[in-house]
Scaffold this active site. Sequence first.
Site, short mmCIF file in Angstrom:
data_model
loop_
_atom_site.label_atom_id
_atom_site.label_comp_id
_atom_site.label_asym_id
_atom_site.label_seq_id
_atom_site.Cartn_x
_atom_site.Cartn_y
_atom_site.Cartn_z
N CYS A 15 4.89 -12.55 -8.56
CA CYS A 15 6.18 -11.88 -8.73
C CYS A 15 7.15 -11.75 -7.40
O CYS A 15 6.39 -11.90 -6.20
CB CYS A 15 5.77 -10.39 -8.98
N CYS A 19 5.77 -3.75 -7.01
CA CYS A 19 5.64 -2.55 -7.90
C CYS A 19 4.32 -1.86 -7.75
O CYS A 19 3.20 -2.34 -7.82
CB CYS A 19 5.90 -2.47 -9.16
N TYR A 21 2.41 0.32 -9.13
CA TYR A 21 1.75 0.40 -10.17
C TYR A 21 1.33 -0.61 -10.79
O TYR A 21 0.47 -0.56 -12.00
CB TYR A 21 2.16 1.66 -11.06
N ARG A 134 9.17 0.37 -7.52
CA ARG A 134 9.80 -0.90 -8.14
C ARG A 134 10.52 -1.38 -6.61
O ARG A 134 11.75 -1.34 -6.82
CB ARG A 134 10.41 -1.00 -9.27
N CYS A 276 -5.78 -10.31 -24.79
CA CYS A 276 -4.75 -9.16 -24.67
C CYS A 276 -4.20 -9.30 -23.16
O CYS A 276 -4.90 -9.67 -22.32
CB CYS A 276 -5.51 -7.82 -25.00
N ASP A 277 -3.14 -8.98 -23.23
CA ASP A 277 -2.44 -8.70 -21.79
C ASP A 277 -3.11 -7.93 -20.83
O ASP A 277 -3.56 -8.15 -19.52
CB ASP A 277 -1.02 -8.28 -21.87
N CYS A 348 -4.74 11.88 -25.73
CA CYS A 348 -5.01 12.27 -26.62
C CYS A 348 -4.56 13.75 -26.88
O CYS A 348 -3.86 14.05 -27.79
CB CYS A 348 -6.59 12.47 -26.96
#
Length: 371
Positions: A15, A19, A21, A134, A276-277, A348
């Site tokens: 990248c 970023c 996070y 970012r 899955c990612d 939740c």
Amino acid sequence: MKDVSLLIKPASGGCNLRCGYCFYADEAEKREVPSYGIMPRETLRAIVRRALESAHGSCTFVFQGGEPTLAGLPFYRDLIEYERLYNRRGLPIYHAIQTNGILLDRDWTGFLKTNGFLVGLSLDGTKESHDRYRLAPNGGGTFQKVLAAAQRLQSGGVPFNLLTVVTADVARQAGKIYGFYGRSGFRYQQYIPCLDPLGEAPGGHPYSLTPRLYGEFLCALFDLWLRDLMRGEYVYIRYFENLLGLLAGEFPESCGLCGECSPQLLIEADGGVYPCDFYALDEWRLGNLCDDSFETIERRRQESGFIALSRRKDPKCAACRWYPLCRGGCRRECEPALDGRLGLNYFCESYEMFLSHALPGLREAARIRKR
């Protein structure tokens, strides 16, 4: 396979931003090989060939990162050539790309428009909230460059959605961010709850999103969205749109609202396949599309129990009045799994707070949508 949909990482986790996070940077650090570099052309060619030979309906290629534009525009031009070479049955082919926008110049915009790419552009709200996390490698903010990319996409007629990660900062500014997007003409929006690193107890970072804060954000955002809808100003927000579909008896397109993990495939830059990612980890590697057929990959996925585990939810879910709309949420938000069963979704409390607040408005919005 009727329809084939692949999420492809042509630059692996590479990248041009840093970023604070980034969940994929966290995942990559937990692998034996953190980055697989730029996808070789022979790997791309093999993926396209296998996908088009296996599909009996449509074929969708979605590109993500890291930052997928780092593979270079010639990489995507070769993609189109491979599709022309191997799409002998004239199947419908769809394209999408999720990008930070830094490299999107006129050449990129023209290519995306000509070849029908849907763009997901990462923008975390206003300059204040975006530039908090970012960042460029030199530590500078990137808001102005991303805003310029959004304006370039607008003027070039390229369809795009804004992808906004809901950090603690973003969650406190729902009205300010929604207003800014509206004034800027950004009518298609997705909001993604920020996740803490795998294996960590949540809440330990400045960006960490607490359940209460996320619930308050959803309530505030919904009220603004419903106000606009009631006066005839339509704004697409993916989560709300999926809830309206559920109320109308439709099957949701958002994975986290399906009640179980979708049978998707993530392809890393070396051709490696994962379910899955959020689980591009060595223990979940299913094979490699340079060597393995889709049938082999699917058999290994079934043997792994990945999707089966996503169905085994906390018993409290089945008894919850909100389950028909919540569906237990994303598996990643329910980790860790103990004794062969997922825990309660970390958010939740957020979903209970939001759905209690929003259900009357959702029903009214569903009636408007039906008309």
